[in-house]
Design a protein around this motif. Structure first.
Motif, PDB file in Angstrom:
ATOM      1  N   CYS A 116      34.666  44.047  32.085  1.00  0.00           N
ATOM      2  CA  CYS A 116      35.786  44.971  32.312  1.00  0.00           C
ATOM      3  C   CYS A 116      36.726  45.004  31.110  1.00  0.00           C
ATOM      4  CB  CYS A 116      36.540  44.529  33.558  1.00  0.00           C
ATOM      5  SG  CYS A 116      38.084  45.405  33.805  1.00  0.00           S
ATOM      6  N   CYS A 117      37.019  46.197  30.577  1.00  0.00           N
ATOM      7  CA  CYS A 117      37.863  46.245  29.372  1.00  0.00           C
ATOM      8  C   CYS A 117      39.263  45.753  29.667  1.00  0.00           C
ATOM      9  CB  CYS A 117      37.937  47.618  28.737  1.00  0.00           C
ATOM     10  SG  CYS A 117      37.219  48.913  29.623  1.00  0.00           S
ATOM     11  N   MET A 118      39.753  46.027  30.879  1.00  0.00           N
ATOM     12  CA  MET A 118      41.093  45.565  31.199  1.00  0.00           C
ATOM     13  C   MET A 118      41.133  44.046  31.201  1.00  0.00           C
ATOM     14  SD  MET A 118      43.778  46.979  31.595  1.00  0.00           S
ATOM     15  CE  MET A 118      43.969  48.556  30.818  1.00  0.00           C
TER      16      MET A 118
ATOM     17  N   PHE B  49      43.769  41.308  36.203  1.00  0.00           N
ATOM     18  CA  PHE B  49      42.997  42.443  36.683  1.00  0.00           C
ATOM     19  C   PHE B  49      41.541  42.006  36.808  1.00  0.00           C
ATOM     20  CE2 PHE B  49      40.395  46.148  36.504  1.00  0.00           C
ATOM     21  CZ  PHE B  49      41.067  47.045  37.311  1.00  0.00           C
TER      22      PHE B  49
ATOM     23  N   PRO C 117      38.323  42.971  39.023  1.00  0.00           N
ATOM     24  CA  PRO C 117      37.727  43.826  40.061  1.00  0.00           C
ATOM     25  C   PRO C 117      36.921  43.043  41.093  1.00  0.00           C
ATOM     26  CG  PRO C 117      36.846  44.331  37.855  1.00  0.00           C
ATOM     27  CD  PRO C 117      38.011  43.432  37.662  1.00  0.00           C
TER      28      PRO C 117
ATOM     29  N   CYS D 169      43.096  49.927  35.912  1.00  0.00           N
ATOM     30  CA  CYS D 169      41.731  50.340  35.561  1.00  0.00           C
ATOM     31  C   CYS D 169      41.773  51.627  34.736  1.00  0.00           C
ATOM     32  CB  CYS D 169      40.936  50.565  36.833  1.00  0.00           C
ATOM     33  SG  CYS D 169      39.402  51.448  36.595  1.00  0.00           S
ATOM     34  N   VAL D 170      40.992  51.642  33.635  1.00  0.00           N
ATOM     35  CA  VAL D 170      40.984  52.834  32.787  1.00  0.00           C
ATOM     36  C   VAL D 170      39.748  53.709  33.044  1.00  0.00           C
ATOM     37  CG1 VAL D 170      42.403  51.854  30.965  1.00  0.00           C
ATOM     38  CG2 VAL D 170      39.927  51.525  30.901  1.00  0.00           C
ATOM     39  N   SER D 171      39.030  53.402  34.107  1.00  0.00           N
ATOM     40  CA  SER D 171      37.862  54.193  34.502  1.00  0.00           C
ATOM     41  C   SER D 171      36.812  54.316  33.401  1.00  0.00           C
ATOM     42  CB  SER D 171      38.280  55.593  34.953  1.00  0.00           C
ATOM     43  OG  SER D 171      39.126  55.481  36.056  1.00  0.00           O
ATOM     44  N   CYS D 172      36.594  53.239  32.687  1.00  0.00           N
ATOM     45  CA  CYS D 172      35.557  53.288  31.647  1.00  0.00           C
ATOM     46  C   CYS D 172      34.166  53.243  32.264  1.00  0.00           C
ATOM     47  CB  CYS D 172      35.721  52.134  30.674  1.00  0.00           C
ATOM     48  SG  CYS D 172      35.358  50.537  31.414  1.00  0.00           S
ATOM     49  N   ASN D 173      34.097  52.771  33.520  1.00  0.00           N
ATOM     50  CA  ASN D 173      32.838  52.741  34.268  1.00  0.00           C
ATOM     51  C   ASN D 173      31.783  51.778  33.751  1.00  0.00           C
ATOM     52  OD1 ASN D 173      32.378  54.553  36.750  1.00  0.00           O
ATOM     53  ND2 ASN D 173      33.813  55.664  35.456  1.00  0.00           N
ATOM     54  N   LYS D 174      32.180  50.878  32.884  1.00  0.00           N
ATOM     55  CA  LYS D 174      31.236  49.862  32.426  1.00  0.00           C
ATOM     56  C   LYS D 174      30.726  49.058  33.627  1.00  0.00           C
ATOM     57  CE  LYS D 174      33.070  47.919  28.612  1.00  0.00           C
ATOM     58  NZ  LYS D 174      33.590  46.703  27.923  1.00  0.00           N
ATOM     59  N   CYS D 175      31.662  48.724  34.501  1.00  0.00           N
ATOM     60  CA  CYS D 175      31.312  47.932  35.681  1.00  0.00           C
ATOM     61  C   CYS D 175      30.263  48.631  36.535  1.00  0.00           C
ATOM     62  CB  CYS D 175      32.564  47.671  36.502  1.00  0.00           C
ATOM     63  SG  CYS D 175      33.503  49.166  36.848  1.00  0.00           S
TER      64      CYS D 175
ATOM     65  N   GLU E  92      34.366  50.930  40.118  1.00  0.00           N
ATOM     66  CA  GLU E  92      35.563  51.657  39.715  1.00  0.00           C
ATOM     67  C   GLU E  92      36.156  52.387  40.917  1.00  0.00           C
ATOM     68  OE1 GLU E  92      37.401  55.476  38.139  1.00  0.00           O
ATOM     69  OE2 GLU E  92      35.567  55.233  39.258  1.00  0.00           O
TER      70      GLU E  92
HETATM   71  S1  SF4 Z   1      36.114  51.110  35.174  1.00  0.00           S
HETATM   72 FE1  SF4 Z   1      35.476  49.039  35.711  1.00  0.00          FE
HETATM   73  S2  SF4 Z   1      35.199  47.984  33.765  1.00  0.00           S
HETATM   74 FE2  SF4 Z   1      36.388  49.828  33.346  1.00  0.00          FE
HETATM   75  S3  SF4 Z   1      38.539  49.158  33.478  1.00  0.00           S
HETATM   76 FE3  SF4 Z   1      37.989  49.930  35.499  1.00  0.00          FE
HETATM   77  S4  SF4 Z   1      37.303  48.125  36.617  1.00  0.00           S
HETATM   78 FE4  SF4 Z   1      37.298  47.564  34.445  1.00  0.00          FE
END
Ligand code: SF4
Ligand code: SF4
Ligand code: SF4
Lengths: 345, 243
Positions: free
Chosen positions: B70-72, B81, B83, B108-114, B125
């Motif tokens: 998670c980038c955060m 933070f 998840p 959460c920046v919604s990068c969707n890596k998770c 996300e």
């Molecule tokens: S989308 Fe997932 S990985 Fe990205 S910031 Fe949000 S919780 Fe973290």
């Protein structure tokens, strides 16, 4: 040819007997209890993991294959009291009620199985003291009859916990091995209960979930489709709530790093598998090697898991270690073949 | 050692106490609240599961893959933070603990890596945002700007059948209670327009014959919302807000 003796009428023994009969070999099936079917029958197993087929559907065809066949001589309520090597095999003494007979047999398949761990030995869980703490083999019968009720007051439970590895993976009771079945069977029970009674919440306390191989599917389904919840941590003790009848499970939620004391209406113990009494007796009578765990030890557990290393003595099923029914059935087939080869040598 | 977990400290205070004519008011004792967790509750998970983005919550088995990437959590170093942890708290219904993160969960920046990495196919996300919504609806967290934007966006599309960026901006400004000076607006509009980012221009847009379509869509949306509605549970007694 003298008959081949199969000791034990559980899944492994039945499978061995059925195969021997189909090979045309005279077979003497000896069972201590007054019925065939072993532990599945004894405890009225409900659905069998992982395919969730009713136990009868699995066991009945096996039983049919051995009953009423001219090759099979069935002796129920009978135990083995003596075994001596002879030129052609063994001479064995069989006792039933008050009579003992001696028979000549050409080879022996030991399918003496396992016993469920006696959960009273984990006294901190209060089994035998608190009526609503059940052993999971008892819950099998309840699920089978669709009567999942608290034994204390006959009321339906709202929240049930399963405690895994009871009497397994535990040096305190001298059983460091994994029972292989406890996870799958507990999860299966939780699924069965949630299927019929979605209003009952199901929690499984675990250290590891060992639904190995393709059985993983059952574990995933239990979460995704049936909402079974998993809490990591081994329960340390079970007590009764003050002034009430609910049970309190004390443990650590290792994900929260926090002690927990959670009330439940019913607590189910996934008791492990131990070498059966019959297995221990048979080991002595035939002088077969026994491992530190008390299970019979094949000479080559990788290349030939059904050979004892002693000429004419073969193994099948949970006598050599915790085993699922499909594995026990397969070993029954293997042992039948090896015994047949030996008897015809 | 100093007490780090301040939320657990309970001070036994007497505001006014006299003993034999002597004023003994003050802090009499300091206790640590018990950290024993005594209940498991399915209502938070039930609510989350019933929402459009929350239906994968039950799949999570707490492996931590999501948090690890998670980038955060990792890149921005906001270790609060987490998840995985949010999902767990929702799963077991530990609302009091969850509320401590009411002001963090929105980061959460919604990068969707998770979502890309989760071995169990949890839409992490979405689930995390849904848990955030839960906190918001139970009054633990204020509605976030992201939420208000979502609302403005949906309304805009629903009303016109086409995204009208100028209108979207106005609605969002209103929801935020903000007013950008006209000169600033013009400057921003021009910059967006010349760089090709503002496609619809400053005039109101509407898809022709949208009225009927809108009615159908609204009816459908209402129906879906009704079907999904699980009453928002009452917050537990004594549960504090965020720290
Ligand atoms: S989308 Fe997932 S990985 Fe990205 S910031 Fe949000 S919780 Fe973290
Ligand atoms: S199968 Fe599961 S319950 Fe049984 S000992 Fe192994 S981990 Fe424990
Ligand atoms: S990666 Fe998926 S399964 Fe693992 S903790 Fe995150 S959400 Fe749960």
């Amino acid at each position: 040819m003298n008959p081949i003796l199969v000791l034990g009428g559980g899944p492994a023994g039945l499978s061995a007997t059925a195969e021997l009969a189909s090979l045309g070999a005279p077979t003497l099936l000896v069972e201590r209890e007054s019925y065939l079917g072993g532990n599945p029958k004894r405890w009225h197993y409900s659905l069998l993991a992982p395919d969730l087929r009713p136990a009868e559907e699995v066991m009945d065809p096996l039983l049919e294959r051995v009953t009423g066949r001219p090759e099979v001589e069935l002796r129920l309520g009978t135990t083995l009291t003596k075994a001596e090597r002879t030129a052609t095999g063994f001479s064995v003494a069989l006792r039933s009620a008050d009579t003992t007979v001696t028979r000549e047999v050409s080879a022996v398949v030991l399918a003496t199985g396992f016993d469920h761990f006696d959960s009273r030995r984990k006294f901190e869980y209060g089994y035998g003291r608190y009526p609503d703490v059940l052993d999971f083999k008892e819950l099998e019968g309840m699920i089978h009859d669709d009567k999942v009720l608290r034994p204390s007051d006959g009321r339906p439970p709202k929240r049930i916990a399963w405690i895994l590895c009871v009497g397994s993976r535990d040096v305190q009771v001298g059983n460091p091995w994994c029972c292989r079945m406890g996870c799958a069977v507990s999860i299966k029970q939780a699924v069965e209960i949630r299927q019929k009674h979605p209003e009952i919440d199901a929690y499984v306390y675990y250290m590891d979930i060992r639904t190995y191989g393709l059985w993983e599917d059952l574990y995933w389904k239990s979460m995704q489709e049936y909402g079974v919840k998993f809490i990591r941590g081994r329960i340390g003790q079970v007590t009764v709530a003050e002034g009430g009848s609910r049970l309190i499970a004390t443990g650590e939620d290792t994900i929260l790093s926090r002690p927990t004391e959670v009330p439940f209406d019913m607590i189910v113990l996934a008791s492990g598998m131990e070498p059966g009494t019959g297995t221990k007796q048979a080991a002595e009578l035939f002088g077969v090697p026994v491992g530190p765990e008390g299970f019979l030890t094949p000479r080559l557990s990788d290349l030939n898991p059904v050979d004892s290393g002693i000429p004419g003595v073969f193994f099948a099923g949970a006598a050599t270690g915790p085993k699922a029914i499909p594995d026990a059935v397969t070993e029954g087939m293997g042992a039948a073949l090896r015994a047949f080869q030996y008897a015809r040598r | 050692m100093p007490i780090v977990e301040k939320s657990l400290v309970r001070v036994d205070r007497t505001e006014k106490l006299e003993l034999e004519g002597i004023d003994v008011s003050g802090d009499w004792n300091t206790f640590l609240r018990s950290r024993v967790w005594t209940d498991l509750d399915v209502k938070v998970a039930d609510w989350v599961r019933a929402q459009p983005g929350g239906d994968t919550i039950d799949r999570c088995w707490q492996c931590g893959t999501c948090t690890a990437g998670c980038c955060m959590h990792t890149d921005f170093g906001l270790t609060e933070f987490n998840p995985r942890y949010f999902i767990y708290l929702a799963q077991i219904g530990y609302e009091e603990e969850l509320r401590r993160y009411a002001h963090t969960i929105w980061r959460c920046v919604s990068c969707n890596k998770c979502v890309e990495r989760c071995p169990k196919g949890v839409k992490v996300e979405e689930v995390v945002h849904t848990i955030g919504s839960y906190l918001e609806r139970t009054g633990a967290a204020p509605e976030s700007p992201a939420d208000r934007f979502d609302r403005a966006y949906t309304e805009n599309l629903l009303n016109r059948g086409i995204l009208d960026e100028a209108a979207l901006f106005r609605t969002y400004e209103r929801l935020e209670g903000r007013k950008t000076p006209t000169r600033e607006l013009l400057r921003m509009g021009l910059a967006l327009f010349t760089s090709g980012r503002l496609r619809t221009g400053p005039f109101a847009h509407r898809t022709r014959g949208w009225g009927k379509m809108r009615e159908v869509l609204r009816a459908r949306l209402e129906e879906e919302t009704r079907q999904r509605r699980v009453p928002v549970p009452k917050p537990p007694v004594g549960a504090g807000g965020g720290r």
